[in-house]
Motif scaffolding. Structure first.
Motif, PDB file in Angstrom:
ATOM      1  N   LYS A 116       0.831  -1.199   0.000  1.00 20.09           N
ATOM      2  CA  LYS A 116       0.000   0.000   0.000  1.00 20.09           C
ATOM      3  C   LYS A 116       0.870   1.256   0.000  1.00 20.09           C
ATOM      4  O   LYS A 116       1.955   1.277   0.588  1.00 20.09           O
ATOM      5  CB  LYS A 116      -0.898   0.024   1.238  1.00 20.09           C
ATOM      6  CG  LYS A 116      -1.947  -1.082   1.296  1.00 20.09           C
ATOM      7  CD  LYS A 116      -2.766  -0.953   2.570  1.00 20.09           C
ATOM      8  CE  LYS A 116      -3.828  -2.032   2.659  1.00 20.09           C
ATOM      9  NZ  LYS A 116      -4.621  -1.932   3.918  1.00 20.09           N
ATOM     10  N   SER A 117       0.363   2.306  -0.651  1.00 16.53           N
ATOM     11  CA  SER A 117       1.029   3.599  -0.587  1.00 16.53           C
ATOM     12  C   SER A 117       0.932   4.135   0.839  1.00 16.53           C
ATOM     13  O   SER A 117      -0.075   3.943   1.526  1.00 16.53           O
ATOM     14  CB  SER A 117       0.389   4.586  -1.554  1.00 16.53           C
ATOM     15  OG  SER A 117       0.534   4.151  -2.886  1.00 16.53           O
ATOM     16  N   LYS A 118       1.974   4.830   1.274  1.00 18.64           N
ATOM     17  CA  LYS A 118       2.062   5.277   2.661  1.00 18.64           C
ATOM     18  C   LYS A 118       1.744   6.768   2.760  1.00 18.64           C
ATOM     19  O   LYS A 118       2.366   7.593   2.085  1.00 18.64           O
ATOM     20  CB  LYS A 118       3.458   4.992   3.214  1.00 18.64           C
ATOM     21  CG  LYS A 118       3.579   5.174   4.722  1.00 18.64           C
ATOM     22  CD  LYS A 118       4.928   4.668   5.214  1.00 18.64           C
ATOM     23  CE  LYS A 118       5.058   4.811   6.723  1.00 18.64           C
ATOM     24  NZ  LYS A 118       6.363   4.298   7.211  1.00 18.64           N
ATOM     25  N   ILE A 119       0.794   7.104   3.627  1.00 18.84           N
ATOM     26  CA  ILE A 119       0.328   8.480   3.788  1.00 18.84           C
ATOM     27  C   ILE A 119       0.739   9.034   5.142  1.00 18.84           C
ATOM     28  O   ILE A 119       0.562   8.384   6.176  1.00 18.84           O
ATOM     29  CB  ILE A 119      -1.208   8.566   3.664  1.00 18.84           C
ATOM     30  CG1 ILE A 119      -1.660   8.158   2.262  1.00 18.84           C
ATOM     31  CG2 ILE A 119      -1.708   9.962   4.000  1.00 18.84           C
ATOM     32  CD1 ILE A 119      -3.177   8.127   2.105  1.00 18.84           C
ATOM     33  N   LEU A 120       1.283  10.247   5.148  1.00 11.51           N
ATOM     34  CA  LEU A 120       1.471  11.010   6.376  1.00 11.51           C
ATOM     35  C   LEU A 120       0.258  11.927   6.511  1.00 11.51           C
ATOM     36  O   LEU A 120       0.004  12.758   5.640  1.00 11.51           O
ATOM     37  CB  LEU A 120       2.760  11.821   6.324  1.00 11.51           C
ATOM     38  CG  LEU A 120       3.115  12.636   7.593  1.00 11.51           C
ATOM     39  CD1 LEU A 120       4.622  12.810   7.699  1.00 11.51           C
ATOM     40  CD2 LEU A 120       2.442  14.014   7.587  1.00 11.51           C
ATOM     41  N   TYR A 121      -0.485  11.779   7.613  1.00 12.10           N
ATOM     42  CA  TYR A 121      -1.701  12.554   7.835  1.00 12.10           C
ATOM     43  C   TYR A 121      -1.601  13.287   9.166  1.00 12.10           C
ATOM     44  O   TYR A 121      -1.475  12.667  10.218  1.00 12.10           O
ATOM     45  CB  TYR A 121      -2.919  11.631   7.816  1.00 12.10           C
ATOM     46  CG  TYR A 121      -4.229  12.290   8.174  1.00 12.10           C
ATOM     47  CD1 TYR A 121      -4.534  13.578   7.737  1.00 12.10           C
ATOM     48  CD2 TYR A 121      -5.183  11.611   8.933  1.00 12.10           C
ATOM     49  CE1 TYR A 121      -5.732  14.175   8.059  1.00 12.10           C
ATOM     50  CE2 TYR A 121      -6.394  12.205   9.256  1.00 12.10           C
ATOM     51  CZ  TYR A 121      -6.663  13.486   8.815  1.00 12.10           C
ATOM     52  OH  TYR A 121      -7.865  14.082   9.136  1.00 12.10           O
TER      53      TYR A 121
ATOM     54  N   ALA B 257      -9.897  13.023  12.403  1.00 10.41           N
ATOM     55  CA  ALA B 257      -8.779  12.129  12.144  1.00 10.41           C
ATOM     56  C   ALA B 257      -9.229  10.672  12.134  1.00 10.41           C
ATOM     57  O   ALA B 257      -8.828   9.883  11.271  1.00 10.41           O
ATOM     58  CB  ALA B 257      -7.686  12.335  13.180  1.00 10.41           C
ATOM     59  N   PHE B 258     -10.081  10.305  13.096  1.00 10.42           N
ATOM     60  CA  PHE B 258     -10.574   8.925  13.163  1.00 10.42           C
ATOM     61  C   PHE B 258     -11.389   8.576  11.929  1.00 10.42           C
ATOM     62  O   PHE B 258     -11.227   7.493  11.335  1.00 10.42           O
ATOM     63  CB  PHE B 258     -11.419   8.723  14.413  1.00 10.42           C
ATOM     64  CG  PHE B 258     -12.085   7.375  14.473  1.00 10.42           C
ATOM     65  CD1 PHE B 258     -11.375   6.247  14.872  1.00 10.42           C
ATOM     66  CD2 PHE B 258     -13.419   7.235  14.100  1.00 10.42           C
ATOM     67  CE1 PHE B 258     -11.987   5.002  14.900  1.00 10.42           C
ATOM     68  CE2 PHE B 258     -14.039   5.994  14.127  1.00 10.42           C
ATOM     69  CZ  PHE B 258     -13.326   4.872  14.530  1.00 10.42           C
ATOM     70  N   LEU B 259     -12.271   9.484  11.524  1.00 10.79           N
ATOM     71  CA  LEU B 259     -13.140   9.214  10.363  1.00 10.79           C
ATOM     72  C   LEU B 259     -12.320   9.039   9.093  1.00 10.79           C
ATOM     73  O   LEU B 259     -12.570   8.122   8.290  1.00 10.79           O
ATOM     74  CB  LEU B 259     -14.153  10.350  10.194  1.00 10.79           C
ATOM     75  CG  LEU B 259     -15.237  10.449  11.273  1.00 10.79           C
ATOM     76  CD1 LEU B 259     -16.062  11.716  11.080  1.00 10.79           C
ATOM     77  CD2 LEU B 259     -16.132   9.215  11.236  1.00 10.79           C
ATOM     78  N   ILE B 260     -11.343   9.914   8.890  1.00 14.28           N
ATOM     79  CA  ILE B 260     -10.542   9.830   7.667  1.00 14.28           C
ATOM     80  C   ILE B 260      -9.640   8.601   7.699  1.00 14.28           C
ATOM     81  O   ILE B 260      -9.522   7.875   6.705  1.00 14.28           O
ATOM     82  CB  ILE B 260      -9.729  11.115   7.484  1.00 14.28           C
ATOM     83  CG1 ILE B 260     -10.681  12.275   7.136  1.00 14.28           C
ATOM     84  CG2 ILE B 260      -8.676  10.938   6.391  1.00 14.28           C
ATOM     85  CD1 ILE B 260     -10.004  13.591   6.889  1.00 14.28           C
ATOM     86  N   GLN B 261      -9.013   8.344   8.843  1.00 10.11           N
ATOM     87  CA  GLN B 261      -8.158   7.167   8.938  1.00 10.11           C
ATOM     88  C   GLN B 261      -8.975   5.891   8.712  1.00 10.11           C
ATOM     89  O   GLN B 261      -8.545   4.981   7.990  1.00 10.11           O
ATOM     90  CB  GLN B 261      -7.468   7.102  10.294  1.00 10.11           C
ATOM     91  CG  GLN B 261      -6.522   5.897  10.419  1.00 10.11           C
ATOM     92  CD  GLN B 261      -5.753   5.895  11.712  1.00 10.11           C
ATOM     93  OE1 GLN B 261      -6.121   6.575  12.660  1.00 10.11           O
ATOM     94  NE2 GLN B 261      -4.669   5.146  11.770  1.00 10.11           N
ATOM     95  N   ASP B 262     -10.140   5.824   9.311  1.00  4.70           N
ATOM     96  CA  ASP B 262     -10.995   4.647   9.168  1.00  4.70           C
ATOM     97  C   ASP B 262     -11.417   4.445   7.713  1.00  4.70           C
ATOM     98  O   ASP B 262     -11.539   3.304   7.246  1.00  4.70           O
ATOM     99  CB  ASP B 262     -12.232   4.802  10.061  1.00  4.70           C
ATOM    100  CG  ASP B 262     -13.099   3.563  10.072  1.00  4.70           C
ATOM    101  OD1 ASP B 262     -12.604   2.489  10.470  1.00  4.70           O
ATOM    102  OD2 ASP B 262     -14.280   3.647   9.672  1.00  4.70           O
ATOM    103  N   SER B 263     -11.627   5.551   6.993  1.00  9.23           N
ATOM    104  CA  SER B 263     -12.063   5.461   5.599  1.00  9.23           C
ATOM    105  C   SER B 263     -10.923   5.111   4.650  1.00  9.23           C
ATOM    106  O   SER B 263     -11.152   4.467   3.621  1.00  9.23           O
ATOM    107  CB  SER B 263     -12.692   6.794   5.171  1.00  9.23           C
ATOM    108  OG  SER B 263     -13.823   7.101   5.956  1.00  9.23           O
TER     109      SER B 263
END
Length: 229
Positions: free
Chosen positions: A3-8, A16-22
């Protein structure tokens, strides 16, 4: 497939939880609640793309982006923020961000933007053609302009725009065609983004008197050079 790795970076725990979960189904996403932690992670890990909120403790998103750009001119940066003022968007782009997404937004839109930049990054790295731009050797693979002494680092968007101009030199290019080719859209904000990036390219190439990025009022632009590439 890896998987591509994202720094958020996002200090609002709910968002943060909603976006990470999605996103974690599709990407390896690493979340940080303040700018300093995000920057420290960037300095010791390898990421494919950065998603940055602006209003964060320790270091804000603008400060984080500036330091990331000083170390890496290639990695795509997308601001995701509630700050919707035109001045904030323009500031983000001038710092070196590739896009700016205003909250609230749909997860589908965010994923689309992430995929666009990841695909462009992979496509650019497979390109082996270099181009002469005045005294410079333009390497779109590594986003650089280099002469006998200096190396100038470009952002991904600057590199894409310059490459588009080179491939269409001496041709009248309509604004909407440039926007759709580079940004995939031609709305008002993207038009302002185009103006910012053209201004930055003009500044980079300011000493090249034979190169002209001409503004054709009401139509678009024309990139020309007296000498052949």
């Amino acid at each position: 497939m890896e998987k591509s790795k994202i720094l958020y970076a996002e200090d609002d725990q709910t968002i943060a939880f909603l976006i990470q979960d999605s996103l974690e189904t599709y990407y390896d996403i690493n979340c940080y609640s303040d700018g300093r932690s995000a920057l420290e992670a960037f300095n010791i890990q390898s990421f494919d793309i950065c998603l940055l909120d602006i209003m964060m403790p320790e270091l804000n998103g603008f400060e984080v982006a500036e330091q990331i750009r000083s170390k890496n001119s290639d990695i795509p940066i997308i601001f995701i923020s509630a700050k919707a003022l035109k001045e904030d968007r323009i500031k983000g782009l001038k710092i070196g961000a590739d896009d700016y997404l205003v909250k609230p937004f749909s997860i589908e839109e965010l994923i689309l933007k992430i995929e666009v930049f990841l695909k462009r990054s992979k496509k650019t790295t497979t390109s082996s053609s270099n181009y002469k731009v005045g005294k410079y050797d333009f390497d779109p693979k590594n986003y650089t302009l280099q002469d006998a002494i200096h190396t100038i680092s470009l952002t991904q968007r600057e590199s894409e725009l310059l490459l588009y101009f080179i491939r269409n030199k001496n041709t009248v290019l309509k604004r909407q065609d440039i926007l759709k080719a580079i940004w995939g859209d031609d709305d008002y904000f993207m038009g302002r983004s185009l103006d910012v990036f053209i201004s930055r390219l003009r500044k980079v190439l300011a000493e090249e008197q034979n190169i002209l990025i001409e503004n054709l009022h009401g139509i678009g632009f024309r990139f020309s050079e007296k000498n052949k590439f």
